[in-house]
Each structure stands twice: as structure tokens, then as C-alpha cells.
Design an enzyme around this catalytic site. Structure first.
Site, PDB file in Angstrom:
ATOM      1  N   CYS A   1      -5.243  -8.392  -8.224  1.00 16.38           N
ATOM      2  CA  CYS A   1      -5.056  -8.687  -6.800  1.00 16.38           C
ATOM      3  C   CYS A   1      -5.834  -9.915  -6.386  1.00 16.38           C
ATOM      4  O   CYS A   1      -5.354 -10.729  -5.615  1.00 16.38           O
ATOM      5  CB  CYS A   1      -5.448  -7.475  -5.967  1.00 16.38           C
ATOM      6  SG  CYS A   1      -7.109  -6.885  -6.339  1.00 16.38           S
TER       7      CYS A   1
ATOM      8  N   GLU B   1      -5.845  -1.709   0.443  1.00 15.07           N
ATOM      9  CA  GLU B   1      -6.208  -2.869  -0.397  1.00 15.07           C
ATOM     10  C   GLU B   1      -4.900  -3.419  -0.946  1.00 15.07           C
ATOM     11  O   GLU B   1      -4.264  -2.782  -1.790  1.00 15.07           O
ATOM     12  CB  GLU B   1      -7.112  -2.430  -1.554  1.00 15.07           C
ATOM     13  CG  GLU B   1      -8.424  -1.813  -1.124  1.00 15.07           C
ATOM     14  CD  GLU B   1      -9.429  -2.825  -0.594  1.00 15.07           C
ATOM     15  OE1 GLU B   1      -9.089  -4.021  -0.479  1.00 15.07           O
ATOM     16  OE2 GLU B   1     -10.544  -2.409  -0.279  1.00 15.07           O
TER      17      GLU B   1
HETATM   18  P1  NAD Z   1       3.341  -0.889  -5.313  1.00 14.02           P
HETATM   19  O1  NAD Z   1       3.064  -1.148  -3.887  1.00 14.02           O
HETATM   20  O2  NAD Z   1       4.730  -1.018  -5.817  1.00 14.02           O
HETATM   21  O3  NAD Z   1       2.872   0.586  -5.723  1.00 14.02           O
HETATM   22  C1  NAD Z   1       1.564   1.062  -5.446  1.00 14.02           C
HETATM   23  C2  NAD Z   1       1.601   2.579  -5.412  1.00 14.02           C
HETATM   24  O4  NAD Z   1       2.344   3.007  -4.262  1.00 14.02           O
HETATM   25  C3  NAD Z   1       2.292   3.221  -6.618  1.00 14.02           C
HETATM   26  O5  NAD Z   1       1.576   4.362  -7.001  1.00 14.02           O
HETATM   27  C4  NAD Z   1       3.651   3.575  -6.065  1.00 14.02           C
HETATM   28  O6  NAD Z   1       4.296   4.612  -6.772  1.00 14.02           O
HETATM   29  C5  NAD Z   1       3.280   3.998  -4.655  1.00 14.02           C
HETATM   30  N1  NAD Z   1       4.394   4.026  -3.693  1.00 14.02           N
HETATM   31  C6  NAD Z   1       5.610   3.441  -3.774  1.00 14.02           C
HETATM   32  N2  NAD Z   1       6.330   3.693  -2.656  1.00 14.02           N
HETATM   33  C7  NAD Z   1       5.549   4.449  -1.846  1.00 14.02           C
HETATM   34  C8  NAD Z   1       5.720   5.025  -0.549  1.00 14.02           C
HETATM   35  N3  NAD Z   1       6.851   4.883   0.155  1.00 14.02           N
HETATM   36  N4  NAD Z   1       4.691   5.738  -0.017  1.00 14.02           N
HETATM   37  C9  NAD Z   1       3.537   5.881  -0.692  1.00 14.02           C
HETATM   38  N5  NAD Z   1       3.317   5.367  -1.933  1.00 14.02           N
HETATM   39  C10 NAD Z   1       4.315   4.664  -2.503  1.00 14.02           C
HETATM   40  O7  NAD Z   1       2.353  -1.858  -6.122  1.00 14.02           O
HETATM   41  P2  NAD Z   1       2.308  -2.113  -7.690  1.00 14.02           P
HETATM   42  O8  NAD Z   1       3.483  -2.930  -8.090  1.00 14.02           O
HETATM   43  O9  NAD Z   1       2.039  -0.830  -8.389  1.00 14.02           O
HETATM   44  O10 NAD Z   1       0.962  -3.002  -7.768  1.00 14.02           O
HETATM   45  C11 NAD Z   1       0.936  -4.373  -7.527  1.00 14.02           C
HETATM   46  C12 NAD Z   1       0.455  -4.671  -6.105  1.00 14.02           C
HETATM   47  O11 NAD Z   1      -0.812  -4.058  -5.871  1.00 14.02           O
HETATM   48  C13 NAD Z   1       0.223  -6.166  -5.897  1.00 14.02           C
HETATM   49  O12 NAD Z   1       0.729  -6.562  -4.648  1.00 14.02           O
HETATM   50  C14 NAD Z   1      -1.295  -6.286  -5.909  1.00 14.02           C
HETATM   51  O13 NAD Z   1      -1.798  -7.388  -5.230  1.00 14.02           O
HETATM   52  C15 NAD Z   1      -1.717  -5.007  -5.293  1.00 14.02           C
HETATM   53  N6  NAD Z   1      -3.108  -4.715  -5.653  1.00 14.02           N
HETATM   54  C16 NAD Z   1      -4.074  -4.871  -4.696  1.00 14.02           C
HETATM   55  C17 NAD Z   1      -5.411  -4.634  -5.013  1.00 14.02           C
HETATM   56  C18 NAD Z   1      -6.511  -4.796  -3.996  1.00 14.02           C
HETATM   57  O14 NAD Z   1      -7.583  -4.264  -4.211  1.00 14.02           O
HETATM   58  N7  NAD Z   1      -6.296  -5.501  -2.898  1.00 14.02           N
HETATM   59  C19 NAD Z   1      -5.758  -4.235  -6.308  1.00 14.02           C
HETATM   60  C20 NAD Z   1      -4.743  -4.106  -7.251  1.00 14.02           C
HETATM   61  C21 NAD Z   1      -3.414  -4.342  -6.900  1.00 14.02           C
END
Ligand code: NAD
Length: 484
Positions: free
Chosen positions: A285, A251
Site C-alpha cells: 500500500c 487503511e
Molecule cells: P480488496 O478491497 O479487493 O479486498 C480486501 C478485503 O475486502 C478482502 O478480504 C475481500 O474479500 C474483502 N471484501 C470484498 N468485498 C467486500 C465487501 N463488499 N464487504 C466487505 N469486505 C469485502 O483489496 P485487495 O485486492 O485484497 O488488496 C489490495 C488493496 O489493499 C490495494 O488497494 C492496497 O492499497 C490496499 N492495501 C492498503 C493497506 C493500508 O494499510 N493502507 C495495506 C495493504 C493493502
């Protein structure tokens, strides 16, 4: 005067029913009061991931044999624990991620709702499909996958976790969660309480950054990954999953268009649409990220929007009466300020509105007032990006063909909306939009319905959450045939 030192909340990992931590901790500060440390968070290592996954795997070997109805019953008990924790933990969540109190309470309420709804579907989901004829008896059963890795962001951490935990546990899997380092304290405390309702090892939590995420998504015993986060991070997740062919649900980000048709009532549209733009400071999101308005309505629409947004008050989420809080992280703050500056540099008219709450200084936290950009050209940076913040572009269009083409001209495809006084026209337009969801005359939390599968197309994601589609993503079909 004596000052009594207050003990800082310390959050460890939850592994096999025990709260544990190494020596490595990090202070987490309130994004709305940067001088305040909210909690000290454990920073995990790949070794912690290994312990958690091993514990989850052992727990899985017996949890998968528990009857679906009993597993559903445990989810209902967990939902009660989650709801019962909201009053105490929602304010902590506000201090971690900068939302306002009702947003954090909504996160808990939606999370409990997902647990309850999933529980209500579980027994029926496990009823096998059977065919019996002269030559054969066929039975198609559902089977758990194994250890599920769940990775969530900071914006709505409770419900986003429950959207993975509920279908994973209902279908007999066990869970290792890696929360975002920017919103993990309230979530971990809630999960610690919920975990007591399940056998040890069914729910595990490991904190940390990308290296911990990487260790989890590449672990040989993890069979399924439920990831919510940014599209760029998801690319690392998919690569890590590839070596052991793990099933993934993703997502991701969005750039949701809201299309106003020429028969829409402007005030009625704004009554609902504004909640989809500025709630959670735009950090949702499926927030409205770009607005399309017929050219002849454009100026009236923007004026009406400005008239409302100019009264907005931005402040700390625990201050009563604020419309929204600070952005959640320094990176978010810099990104959104960067979009405001680069949009201004194009010569576009960027209108800053609203005011900070009484007594608040902008430097106290990551505060960014609401900004509206009028007459934005399709194809410009601010119309094409995922701003995830308090700046919203409005674009004038000439006809329906053009606006559909513009709405679909994006690598994203998460949510979208059509605003009209004619339901038939709205439904016809909706079918032409490339997105996981299209809402008519709504585009905010109130648009969600657990009966609707939730997810994105193109680079907004892979797979669906909620309801039966959500359960199916966490189970395998097991086809059995007896040849007569
Ligand atoms: P992010 O991608 O920076 O982080 C998400 C998670 O991934 C965190 O827990 C982070 O620590 C982890 N992570 C970081 N590097 C990783 C790796 N190499 N392998 C595995 N995990 C790793 O996102 P964010 O800044 O925390 O959140 C914002 C983003 O999330 C926005 O793009 C937003 O649109 C998206 N989002 C999507 C939805 C949806 O349902 N489509 C819902 C909420 C947020």
C-alpha cells in the site's frame, strides 16, 4: 511407477475454538505455479458469519473483564506462537500469494512485533484519568467496544491482521476475521495456534468473498470494523456500517510520491528507494508509486535506475536469488499488464528490464518483469493510478512549488518521501506534503516505526493503526462523574 496422491491442505473456518467447514470449498492455486493447488479453502456464508459473531459476542462478555495486564500477557504468548510458526508457514504463504520467502518471513516478524509492542502499551493505556476537586470526582475510563470485524487483503496478511487483532484483544474486544481468499491458509493456521492461548471465541475466522464481508460489516453485534483493502471496497464497508453506526478504521490504497531534491546523491537514493518500489512486486500500500526528479537530474537518475534494475531476476518466491515474485492474482496481472499497454499507447517510453529465473516460462504464473517509464507527464494515467505492480513512472519537475503541488494533487494520501542530503530541507518539505506519513531518505519496510501512527488521509483511509492511537481506535472513553 506408482504415484501416491498427496492430500491437499484443507482450510476451514475457526469458530468458537473449532475448525469447521460446510461443503463448499474452492481450490487456491500458486500464482507462481498455476498448475499447483496449494490449499482447498472453505467458502463461508452469512450463516457462518452469524455463528462466529455470536461466539465472539459470548466470549466478549467475559474477556472484557480480564485485567489488562493479563490480556497483554496473552498477546505476548501469541507473539511467541506466531514467531515460532514462521519457519513452517512462511513457505506456505509464499505459495499462496507469490511473495519471496524473506517478504513472507518479514510479514510474520512484523506481526509478532505489533503484538509485542501493543502488549507493552496496554496497562498504561488503561490507567484512568482522574480529576478531584471541591465539587466533583471525575474518572475517565477505557471500555471495550464489543465484537470487532477485521477484514484484510492478500499482500501482507499476517501483519495487517495483527494490526487489528492486537489492539482489539488488548482492549477487551473479541475478533471475527475475514481474510482475503487469496491469502488465507497460512494466516488461518497461525491464528488457530494463537487462538489456543485465549478463551474459545476470542479469535474467530470466517472465509469467503464480498457477501461474507457484507454480512460481517452489517451484523448488528459487530461494534467496530478494522478494514484494510481497496478504496472501492471500503465504500461498501462504510455503507454497510452506516445502518448500525459502527466505528470504522480504514487503511486503503495509495499513490505515494517520492520527491528527489536537487542535492540528493543519486546512487545513495537508489540504494534505498528501489526496495520501496519493487519489493513484493510493488504490491504494498505504501510502495513508491511515482517518482519526481529535478529536470536537470532526470536523465541521469533514470539511467542509473535502469543500470540497476536490468539485473533483476523475477521468479517463484521459493527460488533463491530472485528479486521479486509473480503478481498475486489474475486480476492484478491483467490490471498491471493493462497499465503497461495503455502507457505504451500514449507514446511514452516504457522500458522493460530484468529477466525470468532460469527454466521459468512466463506462462507458469502471473509474472511481470520490472518496467520503468521515463519523462512521464503529471496528470497522466500511470502517474495518477494505484498501479500496485511492477511499473514505475518518473516525472521531471522544475521547482519545489511545482513538485509539492503535483505530489498533493491526488485523491490518495498514504505515504510519501523526500530524498535529500540536507535533513533540514527534507523536514521542511515533509511538512508540506498531504499524507499520513512522510519518510526522509527512506520509503520501504525499513521506514516503519511502531511509535509512528500509520494510516492515510483523503481516500487513503480513516483513522490510524500502531501504538496508542491504534489502541484508542478499539476502545471507548467512559466518563464518570460523582457530584459532591
Ligand atoms: P480488496 O478491497 O479487493 O479486498 C480486501 C478485503 O475486502 C478482502 O478480504 C475481500 O474479500 C474483502 N471484501 C470484498 N468485498 C467486500 C465487501 N463488499 N464487504 C466487505 N469486505 C469485502 O483489496 P485487495 O485486492 O485484497 O488488496 C489490495 C488493496 O489493499 C490495494 O488497494 C492496497 O492499497 C490496499 N492495501 C492498503 C493497506 C493500508 O494499510 N493502507 C495495506 C495493504 C493493502
Amino acid at each position: 511407477m506408482t504415484i501416491t496422491p498427496t492430500k491437499t491442505l484443507q482450510i476451514g473456518h475457526l469458530i468458537n475454538g473449532e475448525m469447521t467447514s460446510g461443503d463448499n470449498f474452492r481450490d487456491h492455486r500458486d500464482p507462481g505455479r498455476l498448475t499447483e493447488v496449494v490449499a482447498r479453502l472453505a467458502v463461508g456464508t452469512p450463516a457462518d458469519v452469524d455463528r462466529a459473531v455470536e461466539a465472539a459476542h459470548q466470549a466478549y462478555l467475559s474477556w472484557r473483564t480480564v485485567a489488562p495486564a493479563e490480556r497483554a500477557g496473552k498477546l505476548l504468548e501469541a507473539a511467541e506462537v506466531l514467531s515460532g510458526s514462521a519457519e513452517e508457514l512462511a513457505p506456505l504463504l509464499v505459495r499462496e500469494h507469490g511473495g519471496v520467502l524473506w517478504e513472507a518471513q518479514t510479514d510474520f516478524a512484523l506481526g509478532a512485533g505489533v503484538l509485542q509492542h501493543t502488549a507493552s502499551l496496554t496497562e498504561q493505556f488503561f490507567v484512568p484519568v482522574e480529576y478531584d476537586d471541591e465539587t466533583s470526582f471525575i474518572r475517565i475510563e477505557k471500555m471495550a467496544r464489543g465484537v470487532v470485524a477485521a477484514i484484510v487483503p492478500w499482500n501482507m496478511p499476517i501483519v495487517l491482521t495483527m494490526m487489528k487483532l492486537a489492539p482489539a484483544l488488548a482492549t477487551g474486544n473479541t475478533l471475527v476475521l475475514k481474510p482475503s481468499p487469496f491469502a488465507s491458509a497460512a494466516l488461518t493456521l497461525a491464528l488457530q495456534r494463537m487462538a489456543e492461548k485465549f478463551p474459545a471465541g476470542v479469535i474467530n475466522v470466517v472465509h469467503g468473498d464480498g457477501d461474507v464481508g457484507q454480512a460481517l460489516t452489517s451484523h448488528r453485534l459487530v461494534r467496530k470494523i478494522g478494514f484494510t483493502g481497496g478504496t472501492e471496497t471500503a465504500k461498501h464497508v462504510v455503507k454497510a456500517a452506516a445502518d448500525t453506526i459502527k466505528n470504522v478504521t480504514l487503511e486503503l490504497g495509495g499513490n505515494d510520491p517520492a520527491i528527489v531534491l536537487d542535492d540528493a546523491d543519486i546512487e545513495a537514493t537508489l540504494d534505498r528507494m528501489l526496495a520501496g518500489i519493487f519489493t513484493r512486486s510493488g504490491q504494498i500500500c505504501f510502495a513508491v508509486k511515482r517518482i519526481y526528479v529535478p529536470r536537470e537530474m532526470h536523465d541521469r537518475f533514470v539511467e542509473a535506475m535502469i543500470a540497476r534494475v536490468q539485473d533483476y531476476v523475477v521468479g517463484h518466491g521459493l527460488t533463491e536469488g530472485v528479486n521479486f515474485g509473480p503478481l498475486a492474482t489474475q486480476a492484478q496481472y491483467e490490471k498491471v499488464r493493462g497499465f503497461i499497454e495503455s502507457t505504451r499507447a500514449t507514446g511514452a517510453e516504457v522500458v522493460e528490464l530484468g529477466r525470468l529465473a532460469e527454466g521459468l516460462d512466463a506462462a507458469d504464473g502471473y509474472y511481470v518483469l520490472p518496467h520503468i517509464v521515463a519523462d512521464v507527464e503529471h496528470g497522466s494515467e500511470i502517474a495518477g493510478c494505484e498501479q500496485f505492480g511492477t511499473i514505475i513512472p518518473v516525472t521531471a519537475y522544475d521547482d519545489e512549488e511545482q513538485v509539492i503541488a503535483w505530489a498533493n494533487d491526488s485523491e490518495y494520501g498514504l505515504g510519501s518521501s523526500v530524498w535529500t542530503s540536507d535533513p533540514e530541507r527534507g523536514l521542511a518539505m515533509a511538512s508540506r506534503i498531504e499524507a499520513g506519513s512522510t519518510f526522509i531518505n527512506t520509503h520501504s519496510f525499513e521506514s516503519l516505526d511502531l511509535r509512528m501512527p500509520f494510516g492515510g488521509i483523503k481516500q487513503s483511509g480513516l483513522g490510524r493503526e500502531f501504538g496508542e492511537a491504534g489502541l484508542a481506535a478499539y476502545a471507548e472513553d467512559h466518563a464518570i462523574r460523582l457530584l459532591k
